[in-house]
Scaffold this motif. Structure first.
Motif, mmCIF file in Angstrom:
data_model
loop_
_atom_site.group_PDB
_atom_site.id
_atom_site.type_symbol
_atom_site.label_atom_id
_atom_site.label_comp_id
_atom_site.label_asym_id
_atom_site.label_seq_id
_atom_site.Cartn_x
_atom_site.Cartn_y
_atom_site.Cartn_z
ATOM 1 N N CYS A 62 0.801 -1.192 0.212
ATOM 2 C CA CYS A 62 -0.025 -0.093 0.025
ATOM 3 C C CYS A 62 0.915 1.357 -0.073
ATOM 4 O O CYS A 62 1.848 1.306 0.633
ATOM 5 C CB CYS A 62 -0.944 -0.057 1.183
ATOM 6 S SG CYS A 62 -2.221 1.428 1.340
ATOM 7 N N HIS A 64 0.139 3.888 0.984
ATOM 8 C CA HIS A 64 -0.203 4.975 2.459
ATOM 9 C C HIS A 64 0.923 4.551 3.292
ATOM 10 O O HIS A 64 1.794 5.294 3.244
ATOM 11 C CB HIS A 64 -1.482 4.622 2.972
ATOM 12 C CG HIS A 64 -1.854 5.157 4.179
ATOM 13 N ND1 HIS A 64 -2.488 4.916 5.261
ATOM 14 C CD2 HIS A 64 -1.753 6.646 4.480
ATOM 15 C CE1 HIS A 64 -2.706 5.684 6.175
ATOM 16 N NE2 HIS A 64 -2.045 6.895 5.747
ATOM 17 N N LEU A 65 0.894 3.296 4.122
ATOM 18 C CA LEU A 65 1.872 3.017 5.231
ATOM 19 C C LEU A 65 2.362 1.688 5.142
ATOM 20 O O LEU A 65 2.576 1.270 6.005
ATOM 21 C CB LEU A 65 1.172 3.357 6.462
ATOM 22 C CG LEU A 65 1.143 5.021 6.799
ATOM 23 C CD1 LEU A 65 0.406 5.279 8.143
ATOM 24 C CD2 LEU A 65 2.350 5.771 6.716
ATOM 25 N N ASP A 66 2.655 1.125 3.872
ATOM 26 C CA ASP A 66 3.133 -0.131 3.647
ATOM 27 C C ASP A 66 2.333 -1.321 4.178
ATOM 28 O O ASP A 66 3.134 -2.489 3.902
ATOM 29 C CB ASP A 66 4.423 -0.010 4.750
ATOM 30 C CG ASP A 66 5.673 -0.061 3.873
ATOM 31 O OD1 ASP A 66 5.657 0.030 2.428
ATOM 32 O OD2 ASP A 66 6.684 -0.011 4.351
ATOM 33 N N CYS A 67 1.009 -1.278 4.177
ATOM 34 C CA CYS A 67 0.356 -2.621 4.595
ATOM 35 C C CYS A 67 0.468 -3.410 3.204
ATOM 36 O O CYS A 67 0.677 -2.844 2.185
ATOM 37 C CB CYS A 67 -0.837 -2.531 5.136
ATOM 38 S SG CYS A 67 -0.602 -1.974 6.887
ATOM 39 N N CYS A 80 -6.658 -2.407 1.077
ATOM 40 C CA CYS A 80 -5.900 -2.359 2.119
ATOM 41 C C CYS A 80 -6.654 -2.353 3.490
ATOM 42 O O CYS A 80 -7.388 -1.269 3.797
ATOM 43 C CB CYS A 80 -5.007 -1.188 2.058
ATOM 44 S SG CYS A 80 -3.849 -1.161 3.381
ATOM 45 N N CYS A 82 -5.675 -2.161 6.538
ATOM 46 C CA CYS A 82 -5.027 -1.148 7.690
ATOM 47 C C CYS A 82 -5.656 0.279 8.036
ATOM 48 O O CYS A 82 -6.102 0.264 8.906
ATOM 49 C CB CYS A 82 -3.532 -0.782 7.109
ATOM 50 S SG CYS A 82 -2.448 -2.272 7.715
ATOM 51 N N HIS A 83 -6.183 0.712 6.613
ATOM 52 C CA HIS A 83 -6.811 2.077 7.160
ATOM 53 C C HIS A 83 -7.922 2.438 6.041
ATOM 54 O O HIS A 83 -8.333 3.672 5.642
ATOM 55 C CB HIS A 83 -5.858 3.528 7.024
ATOM 56 C CG HIS A 83 -4.594 3.265 7.936
ATOM 57 N ND1 HIS A 83 -3.473 2.892 7.680
ATOM 58 C CD2 HIS A 83 -4.593 3.191 9.188
ATOM 59 C CE1 HIS A 83 -2.524 2.803 8.436
ATOM 60 N NE2 HIS A 83 -3.320 3.080 9.489
ATOM 61 N N ASN A 84 -8.520 1.185 5.469
ATOM 62 C CA ASN A 84 -9.319 1.211 4.427
ATOM 63 C C ASN A 84 -9.348 1.860 3.438
ATOM 64 O O ASN A 84 -9.971 2.637 2.551
ATOM 65 C CB ASN A 84 -10.494 1.824 5.261
ATOM 66 C CG ASN A 84 -11.977 1.081 4.502
ATOM 67 O OD1 ASN A 84 -11.967 0.149 3.889
ATOM 68 N ND2 ASN A 84 -13.161 1.990 5.015
ATOM 69 N N GLY A 85 -7.859 1.806 2.778
ATOM 70 C CA GLY A 85 -7.426 2.378 1.516
ATOM 71 C C GLY A 85 -7.811 1.528 0.315
ATOM 72 O O GLY A 85 -8.197 0.243 0.378
ATOM 73 N N PRO A 97 -6.869 6.890 2.527
ATOM 74 C CA PRO A 97 -5.857 7.611 2.653
ATOM 75 C C PRO A 97 -4.592 7.495 1.598
ATOM 76 O O PRO A 97 -3.511 8.294 1.589
ATOM 77 C CB PRO A 97 -5.038 7.369 3.977
ATOM 78 C CG PRO A 97 -5.889 6.059 4.190
ATOM 79 C CD PRO A 97 -7.010 5.866 3.534
ATOM 80 N N PRO A 98 -4.549 6.290 0.831
ATOM 81 C CA PRO A 98 -3.398 6.153 -0.192
ATOM 82 C C PRO A 98 -3.124 7.483 -1.040
ATOM 83 O O PRO A 98 -4.152 7.876 -1.628
ATOM 84 C CB PRO A 98 -3.868 4.822 -0.865
ATOM 85 C CG PRO A 98 -4.720 4.049 -0.108
ATOM 86 C CD PRO A 98 -5.516 5.254 0.569
HETATM 87 S S1 FES Z 1 -1.530 1.293 4.824
HETATM 88 FE FE1 FES Z 1 -2.923 0.973 3.568
HETATM 89 S S2 FES Z 1 -4.488 2.496 3.898
HETATM 90 FE FE2 FES Z 1 -3.119 2.972 5.410
#
Ligand code: FES
Lengths: 120, 376
Positions: A62, A64-67, A80, A82-85, A97-98
């Motif tokens: 991702c 955004h933050l690597d998930c 994703c 992690c934060h619903n991306g 958020p991505p």
């Molecule tokens: S890491 Fe994928 S939406 Fe935050």
């Protein structure tokens, strides 16, 4: 003394990753409207086959933050947790958020097998 | 016969001889002047007001920290910090080691409670204004301690090498990597490379069992020393009360005994939750599996997590996460500098602004935490 200590904290370079392409499986074994994760180099990749039968692959990290992302069958998107991306099947970020699209990989079909490789 | 009888001292002489405890005390007192210390402890007083209940939070947090040290050392006897053995060793602790499930569960529960108590302590000190001159540095060291507790929580969370921890670490380190200029270097140092791997596990293990305990011991020592040197902060208006109306309790032994009684209650409560709600281990981390649905960080990071979800991907040319990191940094600094912002002696308009700000901050924190828990 400070320089060696700081230098010590940064790990030495590992051996270069030679694997440029991976065989993900037989075309017949991958149904339309499905996705699967595989390993390419030291990264996770995501191969998606859309409802029309077309293959696409991306680095499954991702932006955004690597998930690690996944194919979400009920919405036909890349998701994703992690934060619903959300990304569409072309890898473009469409919600959440991505900030950027997913990094694409090349897909080639050779002798009924799906090969995925780094672009270029 | 009569000879041996002569050796026994007469009864009245026997009674005059100091008992062994008193002799030991005398021995130590001669060398370390314990009388002075006891006099000091006896002269310490704890004001008794309606807010006195909050005075126990710091002591309970200290007690929980001691539990963390003891259970942590016990876990060290079996835990192996490598990617192929970490998960199995924790499973082994829980399934095979005698009372291993209890020790691990207590370590995990006590960690959560410790952070809750540290927050409670911080907010109670804030609203009672106990951080004001001359106790500014007690507040600052307290904030550092809270930060250290969260760093303990974050680094310890990865150690069982399970799925949730793996992604939490990816996200957490990636956020730190967002910092301008130093971010990428920081990321590499924390992860021990580009990705979260066995190298990260080794580093987090070192951080959790060596670096953080070392720093914590020093800062905690300073924090406690300052409290002992300066005594308890008196509530507002206390000094203007007539002597007869000042209700106070001697710290030693009355307050200290109450403290200990509470610790005993907390220990039992902790053992009860550890037994009836043991911490689960989840699935082993697989770097090539997707992040599982419903993934969430520990509750004390939920507020930040929810804020991250709501931030837009970009604001103009700047990444949303960067704005989040800067915003959290500013809030952190403001909290750290509270004693230097509030310098009015009693009340005053600036104080009211701070009270309101503190209230909004606390409400926002609770609200974001709850939303982070319930929203998808
Ligand atoms: S890491 Fe994928 S939406 Fe935050």
């Amino acid at each position: 003394m400070i320089y060696p200590t700081l230098r010590f904290l940064f790990p030495p370079e590992g051996p270069p990753i030679l694997e440029k392409s991976v065989n993900v499986g037989k075309v017949a074994d991958i149904p339309p409207d499905s996705g699967q994760l595989f390993r390419i180099g030291n990264k996770p990749g995501l191969l998606v086959r859309d409802a029309a039968g077309q293959f696409r692959a991306h680095i499954a990290i991702c932006t955004h933050l690597d998930c690690t992302v996944q194919f979400k069958a009920d919405e036909s998107i890349i998701w994703c947790a992690c934060h619903n991306g959300r990304y569409n099947l072309q890898g473009a970020n469409i919600a959440g958020p991505p900030p950027r699209p997913l990094d694409p990989l090349d897909v080639t079909i050779k002798a009924d097998e799906v090969h995925v490789s780094f672009p270029g | 016969m009569s000879h041996s009888q002569d050796k026994t001292p007469p009864a009245q002489l026997r009674d005059k001889r100091p008992d062994p405890l008193a002799r030991m005390y005398g021995w130590a007192n001669e060398r370390y002047q314990l009388d002075g210390l006891i006099k000091f402890l006896k002269s310490k007083e704890v004001p008794m007001t309606r807010a006195s209940i909050w005075y126990y939070a710091g002591g309970v947090a200290l007690f929980l920290f001691v539990i963390q040290v003891i259970t942590g050392i016990l876990l060290l006897m079996y835990y192996v910090p490598t990617t192929d053995q970490a998960y199995d060793s924790v499973q082994y602790i829980m399934a095979k080691v005698h009372f291993g499930w209890l020790v691990r569960s207590m370590h995990a529960w006590s960690a959560n409670l410790l952070i809750l108590l540290a927050f409670t302590h911080m907010f109670s000190v804030f609203f009672m204004r106990a951080y004001r001159r001359p106790r500014e540095l007690t507040w600052v060291t307290g904030c550092v301690l809270l930060g250290l507790c969260m760093a303990f929580g974050f680094s310890g969370y990865l150690l069982p090498w399970n799925e949730l921890a793996f992604f939490a670490t990816k996200v957490g380190t990636d956020i730190a990597g967002e910092l301008p200029l130093v971010g990428p270097l920081f990321l590499e140092i924390m992860r021990g490379g580009e990705d979260v791997t066995g190298a990260t596990l080794s580093r987090f293990f070192g951080l959790h069992v060596a670096i953080l305990p070392g720093i914590m011991t020093v800062v905690l020592g300073l924090h406690l020393l300052m409290i002992q040197r300066q005594g308890m902060s008196k509530p507002k208006g206390w000094s203007s009360l007539p002597h007869s109306q000042r209700r106070a309790m001697p710290f030693f032994p009355q307050f200290a005994l109450r403290d200990m009684l509470l610790w005993f209650v907390v220990l039992n409560a902790l053992a009860a939750v550890a037994v009836f709600a043991p911490m689960h281990l989840g699935h082993e981390a697989d770097p090539f599996a997707p992040a599982p649905a419903g993934i969430r960080p520990e509750w004390y990071f939920l507020a930040g997590y929810q804020a991250l979800k709501w931030l837009p991907p970009t604001v103009g040319p700047i990444n949303g996460e960067l704005i989040g990191v800067i915003g959290m940094g500013i809030v952190g600094l403001l909290v750290l500098f509270v004693p230097f912002i509030d310098r009015t002696p009693e009340g005053g308009p600036r104080r009211r602004v701070l009270d309101i700000a503190g209230f909004i901050f606390l409400t926002g924190l609770i609200l974001l935490t709850v939303l982070g828990h319930v929203l998808e």
